[in-house]
Design an enzyme around this catalytic site. Structure first.
Site, PDB file in Angstrom:
ATOM      1  N   HIS A  75       0.994  -1.274   0.044  1.00  0.00           N
ATOM      2  CA  HIS A  75      -0.032  -0.182   0.031  1.00  0.00           C
ATOM      3  C   HIS A  75       1.081   1.298  -0.140  1.00  0.00           C
ATOM      4  CE1 HIS A  75      -3.701  -2.042   1.997  1.00  0.00           C
ATOM      5  NE2 HIS A  75      -3.413  -2.673   1.020  1.00  0.00           N
ATOM      6  N   TYR A 203      -9.205   4.876   8.125  1.00  0.00           N
ATOM      7  CA  TYR A 203      -9.310   5.306   9.447  1.00  0.00           C
ATOM      8  C   TYR A 203     -10.262   6.313   9.480  1.00  0.00           C
ATOM      9  CZ  TYR A 203      -4.651   2.958  10.425  1.00  0.00           C
ATOM     10  OH  TYR A 203      -3.555   2.251  10.720  1.00  0.00           O
ATOM     11  N   PRO A 295      -3.126  -0.094  19.403  1.00  0.00           N
ATOM     12  CA  PRO A 295      -3.075  -0.518  17.957  1.00  0.00           C
ATOM     13  C   PRO A 295      -3.174   0.508  16.951  1.00  0.00           C
ATOM     14  CG  PRO A 295      -5.249  -1.423  18.842  1.00  0.00           C
ATOM     15  CD  PRO A 295      -4.504  -0.731  19.771  1.00  0.00           C
ATOM     16  N   LYS A 299       2.091  -0.210  15.452  1.00  0.00           N
ATOM     17  CA  LYS A 299       3.414  -0.159  15.346  1.00  0.00           C
ATOM     18  C   LYS A 299       3.824  -1.570  16.302  1.00  0.00           C
ATOM     19  CE  LYS A 299       4.795   3.234  13.848  1.00  0.00           C
ATOM     20  NZ  LYS A 299       4.915   2.660  12.135  1.00  0.00           N
ATOM     21  N   TYR A 387       4.143   6.640  10.458  1.00  0.00           N
ATOM     22  CA  TYR A 387       3.370   5.383  10.148  1.00  0.00           C
ATOM     23  C   TYR A 387       4.112   4.385   9.092  1.00  0.00           C
ATOM     24  CZ  TYR A 387      -0.920   2.705   8.843  1.00  0.00           C
ATOM     25  OH  TYR A 387      -1.854   1.805   8.818  1.00  0.00           O
TER      26      TYR A 387
END
Ligand code: FAD
Ligand code: DHB
Length: 394
Positions: A75, A203, A295, A299, A387
């Site tokens: 991605h 998200y 979560p 990570k 991220y």
């Protein structure tokens, strides 16, 4: 009593313990891995999904990435859905790195296969595990298997036994410091037999709470809902779960997840937790045994991989040169990355979950932050670099 001897005794066959055993094997170092659950349970446990570039590089470079290369989903970005306005953060364009979606259970399966091919010991379903003589040069692990008492004499012990394991709990409390934060919510997670309707994760922030759209394959969607930390999943019918997901993931551009049969569901609480130092005598903690992140930042597994990479190098350096230096720096070097991930995970969690303070100021401030993070290139770059993850030695 059955007596055994190894260089590194590893407690726990999650991603941390298995990867450590693998990296030590590549360095010619002997280990015994013990695990209290059954092999099928360890393989089938549904958990993480997002791997940083660094983790993928480590799996590839250590020779366990071939299935990941074929089956992983690569991605370049993620979506943040701000009250129905779905905005994309182009992680690859902003950082030159990308993330890979590949289930933690697939990573575990690949590592168990690699371990089996070496013939080195990996013992499942052991019981009554305890660690001893940690301050000495010959620490020991004791356990029972098939009603036989066993003892492994080790040069080092690696505590890779997750957040509820016995290794951290065996350190005298005056030798460690614990930092902890508990969040007032949890995640209800499901797996569904439904083709992912978005090529990237979503998200989503909604008045009714956070929701996350993810995936495991071209035929399986993974979804999460913010819920109470002690939510009773049996009180949710499948229809209620889908109604809530469709409401919270609603996007004004018409996107929505495909609905399909739910094949697995569970609730996880959320906390931030750090143990300092990640060492006591000749026992080293790695992964969730040493630290837990909520979560939202994806990570936990990635941190576990970075810890064991560092630990394997430190142990290898000790056997090559007799030098303790990397072992002595292990905790401090890991904790720099751990605290950065803690900060990022806390921030993502606070930004994306609905504040339950009852003060409208907090909701308006949150909206301003989300507008900034999804519109400013500088803010998006900061999110993207955290991220996607930092190089393994940072
Ligand atoms: P574990 O996976 O917990 O492994 C520890 C092992 O030790 C287990 O197999 C356990 O059975 C065994 N054990 C325990 N006690 C003993 C004992 N006494 N004797 C022997 N063995 C013992 N991380 C990410 O990076 N990306 C994500 O997208 C992500 N998403 C997540 C989503 C959810 C819902 C959850 C719950 C977690 C997520 N994580 C994510 C976190 C990730 O799953 C963990 O950080 C990861 O499992 C840590 O690996 P570990 O090997 O340190 O610990
Ligand atoms: C998944 C889990 C996460 O914690 C996250 O932030 C993104 C995706 C997952 O399980 O796919």
């Amino acid at each position: 009593m059955k007596a055994m001897r190894t260089q590194v005794g590893i407690v726990g066959a999650g991603p941390a313990g298995l990867m450590l055993g693998h990296l030590l094997h590549l360095a010619g170092i002997d280990s015994i891995i013990i695990e209290d659950r059954a092999q099928d349970y360890v393989i089938e446990r549904v958990r993480a999904g997002v791997l940083e570039q660094t983790t993928v590089d480590l799996l590839n470079e250590s020779g366990v990435g071939s299935r990941l290369q074929r089956e992983g989903m690569f991605h370049d970005g993620i979506y943040i859905n701000v009250f129905g306005n779905r905005r994309r953060i182009d992680i690859a364009a902003l950082t030159g790195r990308r993330i890979t979606v590949y289930g933690q259970n697939e990573v575990v399966k690949d590592l168990i296969a690699a371990r089996s091919s070496t013939g080195r010991p990996l013992l499942f379903e052991v019981a009554d595990v305890s660690v001893h003589d940690l301050e000495s040069e010959q620490p020991k692990i004791r356990f029972t298997q098939d009603n036989t008492s066993c003892e492994i004499q080790c040069d080092f012990i690696a505590g890779c036994d997750g957040s509820h394991g016995i290794c951290r709990a065996s350190i005298p409390s005056n030798h460690i410091r614990i930092y902890e934060r508990i969040y007032p919510f949890g995640w209800l997670g499901i797996l569904a037999d439904a083709a992912p309707s978005s090529p990237e994760l979503v998200y989503s922030v909604h008045e009714r709470g956070f929701a996350l759209f993810s995936m495991r394959s071209n035929a399986v969607t993974r979804l999460y809902l913010q819920c109470a930390p002690d939510e009773d999943v049996s009180k949710w019918s499948d229809d209620q779960i889908w109604d809530e997901l469709l409401t919270r993931l609603h996007s004004n551009d018409g996107w929505k997840p495909n609905v399909g049969p739910i094949t697995q569901k569970g609730v996880t609480g959320m906390r931030s937790f750090v143990t300092e130092p990640m060492r006591y005598g000749r026992m080293f903690l790695a992964g969730d045994a040493a630290h837990i992140v909520p979560p939202t930042g994806a990570k936990g597994l990635n941190l576990a991989m970075a810890d064991v990479w560092r630990l394997s190098r430190a142990v290898a350096s000790y056997y090559q040169s007799g030098c303790d230096e990397l072992l002595d720096h292990y905790s401090e070097d890991c904790l720099r990355r751990v605290w950065r991930a803690q900060q990022f995970s806390w921030w993502m969690t606070s930004m994306l979950h609905r504040p339950n303070t009852g003060n409208p100021f907090d909701s308006r401030r949150q909206l301003a932050e989300l507008e900034y993070v999804t519109n400013s290139r500088a803010a998006m770059t900061s999110l993207a670099e955290n991220y996607a993850g930092f190089p393994i030695n940072e």
